[in-house]
Scaffold this motif. Structure first.
Motif, PDB file in Angstrom:
ATOM      1  N   ASN A  29      -1.456  17.012  22.919  1.00 20.81           N
ATOM      2  CA  ASN A  29      -1.967  17.013  24.286  1.00 20.81           C
ATOM      3  C   ASN A  29      -2.158  18.420  24.832  1.00 20.81           C
ATOM      4  O   ASN A  29      -3.045  18.657  25.654  1.00 20.81           O
ATOM      5  N   ALA A  30      -1.324  19.366  24.373  1.00 21.65           N
ATOM      6  CA  ALA A  30      -1.494  20.759  24.804  1.00 21.65           C
ATOM      7  C   ALA A  30      -2.805  21.330  24.294  1.00 21.65           C
ATOM      8  O   ALA A  30      -3.367  22.252  24.894  1.00 21.65           O
ATOM      9  N   LEU A  31      -3.304  20.809  23.177  1.00 26.06           N
ATOM     10  CA  LEU A  31      -4.604  21.244  22.681  1.00 26.06           C
ATOM     11  C   LEU A  31      -5.723  20.826  23.625  1.00 26.06           C
ATOM     12  O   LEU A  31      -6.769  21.484  23.695  1.00 26.06           O
ATOM     13  N   ALA A  32      -5.512  19.715  24.331  1.00 29.87           N
ATOM     14  CA  ALA A  32      -6.516  19.263  25.297  1.00 29.87           C
ATOM     15  C   ALA A  32      -6.514  20.148  26.531  1.00 29.87           C
ATOM     16  O   ALA A  32      -7.561  20.560  27.017  1.00 29.87           O
ATOM     17  N   SER A  33      -5.324  20.457  27.048  1.00 26.46           N
ATOM     18  CA  SER A  33      -5.222  21.354  28.205  1.00 26.46           C
ATOM     19  C   SER A  33      -3.767  21.736  28.411  1.00 26.46           C
ATOM     20  O   SER A  33      -2.856  21.026  27.963  1.00 26.46           O
TER      21      SER A  33
END
Length: 211
Positions: A29-33
């Motif tokens: 999810n950190a890759l998304a934002s």
């Protein structure tokens, strides 16, 4: 701080940092934002609060000693992790074909709430957590001390460590985001995360953790 408490902090830090479903979901999810990653991290800590309450109340002992109840929680947790894994693999496939995919999936606020929920459910439905609490916490309650205050202190240390570690992971992933979000790298990470979550879900669904 006594030596036994210091030893517990070291053991608990290793336990929290050990890669697993929580770590995988936070990274993905950190890759998304950044906001999605941090929200997921806070959700994981919220799930740990549930296990803390169960351990302190003694309900975790009941959960582990009743095989049917434990298996039910195991199936629920495994099914949810499996669902997450398949969803991530599907998103990776969409990314490969050039269509948008990610944790946000809508307005920023909605995506953050979704990420928070994912982090919470991934941890709260993890059947290994009550086992870890029950096997670890009693080892660090000194003889002669009331068990309730000490257990509460130890459990809150675990939650605090999670509040430090998982947001730090999310921020680190965001800082490295330019490289990690390159299409080829992002596909590899998303595919690996999906495979790891799917495999863990299958393990949880297919058989008991305790023998």
């Amino acid at each position: 701080m006594d030596a036994q408490l210091l030893a517990f902090v070291g053991v608990a830090a290793g336990m929290v940092a050990l890669p697993g479903a929580d770590f995988t979901v936070v990274v993905r999810n950190a890759l998304a934002s950044r906001s999605a990653g941090v929200a997921t991290a806070l959700g994981v800590a919220g799930g740990l609060l549930v296990h803390t309450a169960l351990a302190v109340a003694g309900l975790a002992a009941v959960l582990v000693t009743l095989p049917v109840l434990f298996r039910t929680v195991q199936l629920l947790g495994g099914a949810y992790v499996l669902y997450l894994g398949i969803s991530v693999l599907y998103a990776a496939r969409r990314r490969t074909t050039g269509r948008a995919g990610g944790a946000e999936g809508g307005p920023a606020g909605q995506g953050t709430v979704r990420a928070l929920r994912q982090g919470f459910l991934t941890n709260a439905l993890n059947p290994k957590a009550p086992v870890l609490f029950l096997s670890l916490l009693p080892q660090f309650v000194p003889d002669g001390q009331p068990p309730l205050p000490r257990t509460l202190l130890l459990a809150m240390i675990v939650v605090l460590l999670a509040l430090i570690w998982f947001p730090a992971v999310a921020l680190m992933v965001d800082r490295l985001g330019r490289w990690l979000r390159r299409p080829r790298t992002a596909r590899a990470i998303e595919g690996g995360s999906g495979a790891a979550l799917t495999g863990l879900g299958l393990v949880l669904v297919s058989g008991p953790l305790l023998h």
